[in-house]
Design a protein around this motif. Structure first.
Motif, PDB file in Angstrom:
ATOM      1  N   LEU A  59       0.829  -1.211   0.000  1.00  0.00           N
ATOM      2  CA  LEU A  59       0.000   0.000   0.000  1.00  0.00           C
ATOM      3  C   LEU A  59       0.863   1.259   0.000  1.00  0.00           C
ATOM      4  N   ARG A  60       1.853   1.296   0.876  1.00  0.00           N
ATOM      5  CA  ARG A  60       2.736   2.475   0.957  1.00  0.00           C
ATOM      6  C   ARG A  60       3.416   2.719  -0.391  1.00  0.00           C
ATOM      7  N   ASN A  61       3.931   1.660  -0.996  1.00  0.00           N
ATOM      8  CA  ASN A  61       4.605   1.764  -2.280  1.00  0.00           C
ATOM      9  C   ASN A  61       3.652   2.286  -3.357  1.00  0.00           C
ATOM     10  N   GLN A  62       2.441   1.738  -3.416  1.00  0.00           N
ATOM     11  CA  GLN A  62       1.471   2.184  -4.423  1.00  0.00           C
ATOM     12  C   GLN A  62       1.091   3.646  -4.227  1.00  0.00           C
ATOM     13  N   ILE A  63       0.879   4.053  -2.987  1.00  0.00           N
ATOM     14  CA  ILE A  63       0.487   5.442  -2.710  1.00  0.00           C
ATOM     15  C   ILE A  63       1.622   6.394  -3.064  1.00  0.00           C
ATOM     16  N   LEU A  64       2.820   6.117  -2.571  1.00  0.00           N
ATOM     17  CA  LEU A  64       3.934   7.037  -2.799  1.00  0.00           C
ATOM     18  C   LEU A  64       4.335   7.113  -4.265  1.00  0.00           C
ATOM     19  N   LYS A  65       4.363   5.980  -4.951  1.00  0.00           N
ATOM     20  CA  LYS A  65       4.695   5.996  -6.380  1.00  0.00           C
ATOM     21  C   LYS A  65       3.562   6.600  -7.208  1.00  0.00           C
ATOM     22  N   GLY A  66       2.335   6.264  -6.856  1.00  0.00           N
ATOM     23  CA  GLY A  66       1.191   6.763  -7.619  1.00  0.00           C
ATOM     24  C   GLY A  66       0.976   8.259  -7.500  1.00  0.00           C
ATOM     25  N   LEU A  67       1.369   8.821  -6.374  1.00  0.00           N
ATOM     26  CA  LEU A  67       1.155  10.253  -6.135  1.00  0.00           C
ATOM     27  C   LEU A  67       2.443  11.067  -6.217  1.00  0.00           C
ATOM     28  N   TYR A  68       3.524  10.437  -6.623  1.00  0.00           N
ATOM     29  CA  TYR A  68       4.840  11.077  -6.635  1.00  0.00           C
ATOM     30  C   TYR A  68       4.846  12.419  -7.365  1.00  0.00           C
ATOM     31  N   LYS A  69       4.246  12.492  -8.536  1.00  0.00           N
ATOM     32  CA  LYS A  69       4.292  13.721  -9.323  1.00  0.00           C
ATOM     33  C   LYS A  69       3.069  14.605  -9.120  1.00  0.00           C
ATOM     34  N   THR A  70       2.254  14.273  -8.144  1.00  0.00           N
ATOM     35  CA  THR A  70       1.072  15.076  -7.842  1.00  0.00           C
ATOM     36  C   THR A  70       1.497  16.210  -6.927  1.00  0.00           C
ATOM     37  N   ASN A  71       1.532  17.417  -7.465  1.00  0.00           N
ATOM     38  CA  ASN A  71       2.057  18.536  -6.694  1.00  0.00           C
ATOM     39  C   ASN A  71       1.019  19.510  -6.171  1.00  0.00           C
ATOM     40  N   ASN A  72      -0.064  19.723  -6.900  1.00  0.00           N
ATOM     41  CA  ASN A  72      -0.938  20.821  -6.527  1.00  0.00           C
ATOM     42  C   ASN A  72      -2.366  20.407  -6.184  1.00  0.00           C
ATOM     43  N   PHE A 100      -4.287   2.892   7.712  1.00  0.00           N
ATOM     44  CA  PHE A 100      -2.911   2.932   7.221  1.00  0.00           C
ATOM     45  C   PHE A 100      -2.795   3.860   6.010  1.00  0.00           C
ATOM     46  N   ILE A 101      -3.742   3.762   5.084  1.00  0.00           N
ATOM     47  CA  ILE A 101      -3.725   4.623   3.893  1.00  0.00           C
ATOM     48  C   ILE A 101      -3.834   6.082   4.312  1.00  0.00           C
ATOM     49  N   ARG A 102      -4.769   6.389   5.205  1.00  0.00           N
ATOM     50  CA  ARG A 102      -4.930   7.785   5.672  1.00  0.00           C
ATOM     51  C   ARG A 102      -3.650   8.298   6.321  1.00  0.00           C
TER      52      ARG A 102
END
Length: 93
Positions: free
Chosen positions: A16-29, A60-62
């Protein structure tokens, strides 16, 4: 119920942590995002995780999202099989 290999190895949080961090990596604004959560092993089966599993994984996701202040207004919902019989229970979670 037979446990999936991921559940047996107890690596759900790592995945879950990996999916969240990689999936949102370029989400800035974005100050609001919506995460729909459903375990891989339940997709298409009609089998809903236990209330305890859902609470644990959604929490955990939150908490993972709170690491970055830009996601503090994010929402997490269960993205699996919802029907008139289970909606009240799922909404409580």
């Amino acid at each position: 119920m037979k446990l999936s290999p991921r559940r047996k190895k107890k690596i759900t949080n790592k995945i879950l942590r990996n999916q969240i961090l990689k999936g949102l990596y370029k989400t800035n604004n974005l100050n609001k995002i919506l995460i729909a959560y459903e375990p891989v092993w339940s997709i298409g089966t009609g089998i809903i995780p236990s209330e305890n599993d859902l609470k644990k994984n959604i929490t955990f996701i939150r908490n993972t999202l709170k690491i970055s202040k830009k996601f503090t207004k994010s929402k997490v919902l269960y993205g699996g099989s919802v029907n008139p019989k289970n909606i009240k229970n799922l909404m409580r979670i």
